[in-house]
Design an enzyme around this catalytic site. Structure first.
Site, PDB file in Angstrom:
ATOM      1  N   ARG A   1       0.857  -1.184   0.000  1.00  0.00           N
ATOM      2  CA  ARG A   1       0.000   0.000   0.000  1.00  0.00           C
ATOM      3  C   ARG A   1       0.891   1.231   0.000  1.00  0.00           C
ATOM      4  O   ARG A   1       1.963   1.224   0.630  1.00  0.00           O
ATOM      5  CB  ARG A   1      -0.915   0.023   1.240  1.00  0.00           C
ATOM      6  CG  ARG A   1      -2.032  -1.016   1.209  1.00  0.00           C
ATOM      7  CD  ARG A   1      -3.112  -0.648   0.185  1.00  0.00           C
ATOM      8  NE  ARG A   1      -4.247  -1.567   0.206  1.00  0.00           N
ATOM      9  CZ  ARG A   1      -4.361  -2.634  -0.589  1.00  0.00           C
ATOM     10  NH1 ARG A   1      -3.376  -2.959  -1.401  1.00  0.00           N
ATOM     11  NH2 ARG A   1      -5.453  -3.396  -0.539  1.00  0.00           N
TER      12      ARG A   1
ATOM     13  N   GLU B   1      -4.256   7.457  -4.827  1.00  0.00           N
ATOM     14  CA  GLU B   1      -4.512   6.737  -6.081  1.00  0.00           C
ATOM     15  C   GLU B   1      -5.834   7.220  -6.683  1.00  0.00           C
ATOM     16  O   GLU B   1      -6.809   7.323  -5.934  1.00  0.00           O
ATOM     17  CB  GLU B   1      -4.543   5.224  -5.820  1.00  0.00           C
ATOM     18  CG  GLU B   1      -3.183   4.698  -5.379  1.00  0.00           C
ATOM     19  CD  GLU B   1      -3.171   3.205  -5.094  1.00  0.00           C
ATOM     20  OE1 GLU B   1      -2.160   2.711  -4.556  1.00  0.00           O
ATOM     21  OE2 GLU B   1      -4.179   2.537  -5.401  1.00  0.00           O
TER      22      GLU B   1
ATOM     23  N   HIS C   1      -1.808   0.202  -9.790  1.00  0.00           N
ATOM     24  CA  HIS C   1      -2.345  -0.759  -8.799  1.00  0.00           C
ATOM     25  C   HIS C   1      -2.920  -1.981  -9.495  1.00  0.00           C
ATOM     26  O   HIS C   1      -4.108  -2.319  -9.368  1.00  0.00           O
ATOM     27  CB  HIS C   1      -3.419  -0.080  -7.928  1.00  0.00           C
ATOM     28  CG  HIS C   1      -3.658  -0.805  -6.617  1.00  0.00           C
ATOM     29  ND1 HIS C   1      -3.972  -0.171  -5.442  1.00  0.00           N
ATOM     30  CD2 HIS C   1      -3.616  -2.130  -6.295  1.00  0.00           C
ATOM     31  CE1 HIS C   1      -4.137  -1.048  -4.473  1.00  0.00           C
ATOM     32  NE2 HIS C   1      -3.921  -2.257  -4.960  1.00  0.00           N
TER      33      HIS C   1
HETATM   34  C1  8YV Z   1      -7.211  -5.091  -5.298  1.00  0.00           C
HETATM   35  C2  8YV Z   1      -5.348  -5.318  -3.753  1.00  0.00           C
HETATM   36  O1  8YV Z   1      -7.500  -5.272  -6.583  1.00  0.00           O
HETATM   37  O2  8YV Z   1      -6.181  -7.353  -3.008  1.00  0.00           O
HETATM   38  C3  8YV Z   1      -5.670  -6.286  -2.691  1.00  0.00           C
HETATM   39  O3  8YV Z   1      -5.390  -5.989  -1.500  1.00  0.00           O
HETATM   40  O4  8YV Z   1      -4.718  -4.350  -3.520  1.00  0.00           O
HETATM   41  C4  8YV Z   1      -5.827  -5.552  -5.096  1.00  0.00           C
HETATM   42  O5  8YV Z   1      -5.810  -6.898  -5.388  1.00  0.00           O
HETATM   43  C5  8YV Z   1      -7.427  -3.672  -5.000  1.00  0.00           C
HETATM   44  O6  8YV Z   1      -7.509  -3.559  -3.633  1.00  0.00           O
HETATM   45  C6  8YV Z   1      -8.701  -3.200  -5.621  1.00  0.00           C
HETATM   46  O7  8YV Z   1      -9.011  -1.958  -5.155  1.00  0.00           O
END
Ligand code: 8YV
Length: 320
Positions: free
Chosen positions: A238, A267, A286
């Protein structure tokens, strides 16, 4: 009477068919993200919410008197205020396992792309600037094979990355994690070490921790100064696990060599963010889990979680 659920993101036909067998489904069909006010309106009479990235806090829970479960279509759940959900007795679920290999692939793609300057040189060729007279040393990159990889956060995705590093790239693997991972040590020769040693000894430093109060800005100015100036920093966790201003300074001051980033403080990343102007920084939007096969699997897992809870069988993947 079937339980009512609301979905804030597009869902595939087969998932809709599956959900409709057990639930009365309503879903957001707008182009952009649903507004907070409209969402709170929609939640007045629903038992379950299928979503991703939406902040689940006291304010929302106060407006959702019948809500029993929130199912994230993601493995990360930093959008959950877990204490508030416990207080309102609302179960939170995520989608582990189904995306591990896909995110590990993207992690290696960012390591290879930043070390071998793929994006930068792709642009050079496409801009017609491949000049044969020029000394091709100008195109030189850094080897990934046989170098040292430092994994911060040795969870399932971390282990999938370690496996690729060990058996695919003959790399030495170091890791830093809340607890030891004997399996990864045995299978991939991963060496556990404290954060500072990992930062000093690694050629590639990969962030794979969830975002929690303990990991927010885990990597800041002090940590970047410990890294080698030949090192690459890769973030697929993150944006907020890193102090982004410190990262920008470390790159500007050549304290590290380059970076590969899938996640950002904000983002989509702002157009004036210096990171997107640096040739030695590979940036992607992302896309860690962004393959059709994996996203479909995540969506079905999230749907199974919501049905399992609302049919009284408990969650498959409860986050607490
Ligand atoms: C998601 C991700 O697609 O799974 C997670 O934690 O970061 C990604 O796979 C993303 O969160 C979608 O907003």
């Amino acid at each position: 009477m079937k339980p009512k659920i609301y979905a804030t993101l597009p869902i595939s036909a087969d998932v809709e068919k599956y959900l409709s067998e057990y639930c009365e489904l309503r879903k957001w069909t707008g182009e952009d993200r649903i507004s907070r006010n409209l969402l709170l309106e929609e939640l007045k009479d629903v038992d379950g919410l299928l979503t991703s990235g939406i902040r689940i806090d006291e304010d929302l829970l106060n407006n959702a008197p019948k809500l029993k479960v929130v199912s994230n279509v993601s493995v990360g759940f930093n959008n959950f205020n877990v204490e508030a959900m416990k207080k309102f007795n609302v179960i939170g679920t995520n989608t582990p396992y189904v995306l591990d290999e896909t995110v590990a692939d993207l992690t290696f793609a960012l390591m290879l792309a930043s070390a071998r300057r793929i994006a930068e040189l792709d642009r050079l060729v496409k801009d017609g600037n491949w000049n044969p007279t020029k000394d091709d040393q100008l195109f030189f990159g850094i080897d990934v094979h046989s170098s040292t990889l430092g994994i911060i956060g040795m969870g399932r995705i971390g282990e999938a990355v370690a496996r690729r590093a060990k058996f695919g790239f003959d790399m030495d693997v170091l890791y830093y994690n809340r607890n030891r991972k004997p399996g990864a040590e045995e299978k991939y020769g991963a060496e556990y070490c404290d954060l500072d040693s990992l930062l000093k000894r690694s050629d590639f430093i990969v962030m794979l921790t969830p975002l929690t109060p303990e990991t927010e800005h885990l990597i800041g100015e002090r940590e970047f100064k410990l890294m080698r100036n030949s090192a690459f920093f890769i973030n697929v966790s993150r944006g907020k696990t890193v102090d982004e201003q410190a990262l920008i300074r470390a790159l500007e001051n050549k304290e590290i060599y380059g970076a590969g980033l899938d996640v950002f403080q904000k983002e989509p990343v702002e157009k004036d963010n210096p990171l997107i102007k640096m040739p030695n920084v590979v940036t992607v939007p992302h896309i860690g889990s962004a393959t059709k096969k994996t996203r479909d699997a995540m969506m079905m897992r999230a749907a199974q979680n919501i049905v399992s809870v609302l049919t009284g069988k408990g969650a498959l993947d409860s986050v607490y």
